[in-house]
Write a protein that holds these residues in place. Structure first.
Motif, mmCIF file in Angstrom:
data_model
loop_
_atom_site.group_PDB
_atom_site.id
_atom_site.type_symbol
_atom_site.label_atom_id
_atom_site.label_comp_id
_atom_site.label_asym_id
_atom_site.label_seq_id
_atom_site.Cartn_x
_atom_site.Cartn_y
_atom_site.Cartn_z
ATOM 1 N N ASP A 20 0.820 -1.208 0.000
ATOM 2 C CA ASP A 20 0.000 0.000 0.000
ATOM 3 C C ASP A 20 0.857 1.262 0.000
ATOM 4 O OD1 ASP A 20 -2.271 -1.517 0.010
ATOM 5 O OD2 ASP A 20 -2.736 -1.216 2.146
ATOM 6 N N ALA A 21 2.061 1.158 0.582
ATOM 7 C CA ALA A 21 2.958 2.318 0.633
ATOM 8 C C ALA A 21 3.822 2.444 -0.620
ATOM 9 C CB ALA A 21 3.848 2.229 1.871
ATOM 10 N N GLY A 22 3.650 1.525 -1.572
ATOM 11 C CA GLY A 22 4.350 1.636 -2.842
ATOM 12 C C GLY A 22 5.557 0.753 -3.010
ATOM 13 N N TYR A 23 5.758 -0.184 -2.107
ATOM 14 C CA TYR A 23 6.927 -1.059 -2.170
ATOM 15 C C TYR A 23 6.603 -2.358 -2.907
ATOM 16 C CZ TYR A 23 8.866 1.726 1.736
ATOM 17 O OH TYR A 23 9.333 2.726 2.554
ATOM 18 N N ALA A 24 7.507 -2.784 -3.738
ATOM 19 C CA ALA A 24 7.466 -4.139 -4.274
ATOM 20 C C ALA A 24 8.205 -5.047 -3.295
ATOM 21 C CB ALA A 24 8.150 -4.186 -5.640
ATOM 22 N N PRO A 25 7.923 -6.349 -3.298
ATOM 23 C CA PRO A 25 8.626 -7.249 -2.372
ATOM 24 C C PRO A 25 10.146 -7.182 -2.487
ATOM 25 C CG PRO A 25 6.732 -8.359 -3.318
ATOM 26 C CD PRO A 25 6.857 -7.051 -4.053
ATOM 27 N N SER A 26 10.634 -6.845 -3.666
ATOM 28 C CA SER A 26 12.090 -6.772 -3.864
ATOM 29 C C SER A 26 12.707 -5.480 -3.330
ATOM 30 C CB SER A 26 12.414 -6.903 -5.356
ATOM 31 O OG SER A 26 11.773 -5.875 -6.102
ATOM 32 N N ASP A 27 11.876 -4.540 -2.887
ATOM 33 C CA ASP A 27 12.381 -3.257 -2.407
ATOM 34 C C ASP A 27 12.870 -3.314 -0.958
ATOM 35 O OD1 ASP A 27 11.921 -1.839 -4.784
ATOM 36 O OD2 ASP A 27 9.822 -1.471 -4.240
ATOM 37 N N TYR A 28 12.539 -4.380 -0.254
ATOM 38 C CA TYR A 28 12.932 -4.498 1.153
ATOM 39 C C TYR A 28 13.080 -5.973 1.492
ATOM 40 C CZ TYR A 28 8.077 -5.892 1.897
ATOM 41 O OH TYR A 28 6.870 -6.556 1.844
ATOM 42 N N ARG A 29 13.728 -6.247 2.619
ATOM 43 C CA ARG A 29 13.857 -7.625 3.096
ATOM 44 C C ARG A 29 13.022 -7.813 4.350
ATOM 45 N NH1 ARG A 29 20.224 -8.528 3.283
ATOM 46 N NH2 ARG A 29 19.599 -10.367 4.476
ATOM 47 N N LEU A 30 12.378 -8.956 4.420
ATOM 48 C CA LEU A 30 11.563 -9.303 5.580
ATOM 49 C C LEU A 30 12.153 -10.547 6.233
ATOM 50 C CD1 LEU A 30 9.133 -9.041 7.443
ATOM 51 C CD2 LEU A 30 7.734 -10.140 5.686
ATOM 52 N N VAL A 31 12.529 -10.421 7.496
ATOM 53 C CA VAL A 31 13.167 -11.504 8.241
ATOM 54 C C VAL A 31 12.264 -11.929 9.382
ATOM 55 C CG1 VAL A 31 15.122 -12.125 9.721
ATOM 56 C CG2 VAL A 31 15.494 -10.721 7.672
ATOM 57 N N LEU A 32 12.032 -13.217 9.509
ATOM 58 C CA LEU A 32 11.348 -13.791 10.659
ATOM 59 C C LEU A 32 12.393 -14.518 11.495
ATOM 60 C CD1 LEU A 32 8.700 -14.556 12.190
ATOM 61 C CD2 LEU A 32 8.639 -16.629 10.770
ATOM 62 N N GLN A 33 12.445 -14.223 12.785
ATOM 63 C CA GLN A 33 13.433 -14.885 13.628
ATOM 64 C C GLN A 33 12.764 -15.738 14.702
ATOM 65 O OE1 GLN A 33 15.562 -11.349 14.955
ATOM 66 N NE2 GLN A 33 14.693 -11.526 17.003
ATOM 67 N N SER A 34 13.534 -16.696 15.220
ATOM 68 C CA SER A 34 13.018 -17.592 16.251
ATOM 69 C C SER A 34 13.514 -17.144 17.616
ATOM 70 C CB SER A 34 13.440 -19.037 15.948
ATOM 71 O OG SER A 34 14.842 -19.184 16.061
ATOM 72 N N TYR A 35 13.402 -18.027 18.595
ATOM 73 C CA TYR A 35 13.713 -17.686 19.980
ATOM 74 C C TYR A 35 14.891 -18.499 20.501
ATOM 75 C CZ TYR A 35 9.000 -15.705 19.819
ATOM 76 O OH TYR A 35 7.885 -14.976 19.483
ATOM 77 N N PRO A 36 15.738 -17.888 21.337
ATOM 78 C CA PRO A 36 16.823 -18.642 21.969
ATOM 79 C C PRO A 36 16.352 -19.296 23.255
ATOM 80 C CG PRO A 36 17.015 -16.331 22.546
ATOM 81 C CD PRO A 36 15.822 -16.441 21.626
ATOM 82 N N SER A 37 17.059 -20.301 23.704
ATOM 83 C CA SER A 37 16.771 -20.911 25.004
ATOM 84 C C SER A 37 17.500 -20.126 26.089
ATOM 85 C CB SER A 37 17.235 -22.368 25.026
ATOM 86 O OG SER A 37 17.072 -22.899 26.332
ATOM 87 N N PRO A 38 16.784 -19.594 27.092
ATOM 88 C CA PRO A 38 17.454 -18.830 28.144
ATOM 89 C C PRO A 38 18.064 -19.692 29.234
ATOM 90 C CG PRO A 38 15.094 -18.812 28.505
ATOM 91 C CD PRO A 38 15.320 -19.560 27.213
ATOM 92 N N ILE A 39 17.741 -20.987 29.262
ATOM 93 C CA ILE A 39 18.313 -21.885 30.270
ATOM 94 C C ILE A 39 19.054 -23.027 29.576
ATOM 95 C CG2 ILE A 39 16.603 -21.341 32.044
ATOM 96 C CD1 ILE A 39 15.186 -23.972 31.327
ATOM 97 N N PRO A 40 20.084 -23.570 30.237
ATOM 98 C CA PRO A 40 20.872 -24.636 29.627
ATOM 99 C C PRO A 40 20.251 -26.003 29.860
ATOM 100 C CG PRO A 40 21.823 -24.076 31.738
ATOM 101 C CD PRO A 40 20.632 -23.165 31.551
ATOM 102 N N ARG A 41 20.753 -26.991 29.157
ATOM 103 C CA ARG A 41 20.382 -28.370 29.483
ATOM 104 C C ARG A 41 20.996 -28.739 30.831
ATOM 105 N NH1 ARG A 41 23.439 -28.114 24.926
ATOM 106 N NH2 ARG A 41 21.635 -28.574 23.608
ATOM 107 N N SER A 42 20.501 -29.804 31.451
ATOM 108 C CA SER A 42 20.884 -30.131 32.830
ATOM 109 C C SER A 42 22.375 -30.381 32.988
ATOM 110 C CB SER A 42 20.099 -31.352 33.312
ATOM 111 O OG SER A 42 20.370 -32.491 32.503
ATOM 112 N N ALA A 43 23.017 -30.976 31.986
ATOM 113 C CA ALA A 43 24.448 -31.287 32.087
ATOM 114 C C ALA A 43 25.304 -30.024 32.146
ATOM 115 C CB ALA A 43 24.884 -32.154 30.908
ATOM 116 N N GLU A 44 24.716 -28.866 31.786
ATOM 117 C CA GLU A 44 25.463 -27.618 31.756
ATOM 118 C C GLU A 44 25.000 -26.634 32.825
ATOM 119 O OE1 GLU A 44 24.724 -26.593 27.714
ATOM 120 O OE2 GLU A 44 26.011 -28.190 26.925
ATOM 121 N N MET A 45 24.227 -27.123 33.802
ATOM 122 C CA MET A 45 23.794 -26.307 34.942
ATOM 123 C C MET A 45 24.906 -26.249 35.980
ATOM 124 S SD MET A 45 20.515 -25.119 35.429
ATOM 125 C CE MET A 45 18.863 -25.287 34.717
#
Length: 400
Positions: A232-257
């Motif tokens: 709607d603002a006049g951009y074609a998909p090639s005019d910008y990049r769209l990134v979807l990111q995931s989430y990190p784990s904030p706690i370690p596995r038990s062997a690394e506690m």
């Protein structure tokens, strides 16, 4: 009356790499600015992309707003600067607005080290529209079912204004975690450790599984809404990049506690009150499962995917490779934890509970470095990881 937001904007035209240059009040419901519904006739498309300053924009939830940027590692110390970890310390009191600006009052918690501000993408303006606690419906346009949140209009409607005032080159989205009930999962697991002496992962897994289809459909719609706003603002998909990111784990596995499962040090010192079995499930099952689902949405919608599931490996809360600062040995990007510990439980309350289990000051800089590296890769999906013993400069990408 128009709704306004206190988005965090930085212009690289002014000196000071890590300083905020403005809190930009964006008019979000300007008279005469109509957004067509799917059943309406297609709006007239402007002849060209806006010629304003280039911009990088982030949308979504607390994992991209900059939540927990107040904290340089964690310390069980409860007074003063908390062994140098509390950036809100003024010398006599605590002022979270030193880190979160005007959004400390609303709870959106857009910090001065949020991903978009920590990254280097060459954009003249770096604009943070994300808000801590947001769900996918808070991204959709109001005309398509979007919901206001914490006094702000839906993020796609805010983006519409930004897209017309700037030449947007990069949009990064983090969303879906709250639709899956992240906060409830953490709360239940902590209660099972502190009160009920039972595991949470079986019931939590069932809850995640039941919510996954709707949550991922919401993520897909959020991407569609962003695309529609840009068109709607006049951009074609090639005019910008769209990134979807995931989430990190904030706690370690038990062997690394670094704290034993028995006793109280995991809670009252480390701020990581989880049973070994639940920690292993969260680190090696839940987080990868969500990353795979988000990668699938990104592929289906033509967005680039940034996998952060292993970004905090070895830097998590209570990990054996890190330590808490002391009076004699202050915070360090190479030895301190990169995620905020659970504030509360049996340790003394320091800040806001909502900051818990998010990338902190060091983690925000690290994920900003991930985005910088991804900006140099115009195509393809990547995972971002850290190099043991190094600061954010040691982040690197691997192809997925």
């Amino acid at each position: 009356m128009p709704e306004n937001c206190s988005s965090i904007t930085r212009s690289t035209a002014r000196p000071g790499r890590r300083l905020l240059t403005a809190a930009l009040a964006l008019p979000l419901a300007v008279a005469g600015l109509a957004v067509a519904s799917p059943a309406s006739a297609a709006p007239a498309v402007p002849a060209a992309v806006p010629s304003g300053p280039t911009a990088s924009v982030t949308l979504g939830d607390s994992y991209i707003s900059g939540e927990a940027g107040r904290w340089k590692g964690n310390s069980a110390g409860t007074s003063g600067s908390r062994n140098g970890t509390d950036r809100a310390w003024t010398g006599s009191s605590y002022d979270p607005s030193r880190v979160y600006g005007a959004t400390a009052a609303s709870g959106c918690d857009r910090s001065d080290v949020a991903e978009v501000l920590s990254a280097s993408t060459g954009s003249q303006n770096e604009i943070d529209l994300a808000c801590s606690g947001a769900v996918t419906a808070n991204v959709f346009r109001a005309a398509n079912g979007g919901k206001s949140f914490k006094g702000e209009a839906p993020q796609a409607d805010q983006l519409a204004t930004v897209a017309r005032q700037n030449n947007v080159k990069l949009i990064t989205l983090s969303i879906g975690g709250n639709d899956l009930g992240f906060a409830d999962v953490i709360s239940n697991c902590v209660q099972d450790y502190l009160i009920w002496y039972s595991y949470c992962h079986d019931s939590a897994q069932s809850s995640i599984d039941s919510k996954m289809p709707t949550a991922m459909a919401g993520v897909g719609k959020a991407i569609d809404e962003i695309r529609a706003v840009m068109a709607d603002a006049g951009y074609a998909p090639s005019d910008y990049r769209l990134v979807l990111q995931s989430y990190p784990s904030p706690i370690p596995r038990s062997a690394e506690m670094r704290y034993p499962e028995s006793g109280w040090t995991r809670s009252n010192t480390g701020g990581c009150p989880f049973w070994d079995g639940d920690a292993d499930w969260a680190r090696d099952s839940m987080v990868p499962q969500i990353s795979r689902a988000l990668a699938g949405v990104a592929a289906a919608k033509g967005a680039q995917f940034l996998d952060l599931s292993d970004m905090l490996q070895g830097r998590e809360v209570c990990s054996t490779a890190t330590r808490q600062p002391t009076v004699s040995s202050g915070p360090s990007a190479t030895t301190s934890e990169w995620a905020r510990f659970l504030d509360g439980g049996l340790n003394s309350t320091q800040g806001a509970l909502q900051e818990s289990m998010h990338p902190n000051y060091y983690g925000q800089q690290a994920v900003g470095r991930c985005l910088t590296l991804l900006w140099g890769r115009p195509s393809g999906d990547y995972a971002c990881r850290n190099t043991a013993g190094q600061d954010a400069s040691g982040m690197y990408l691997t192809a997925r």
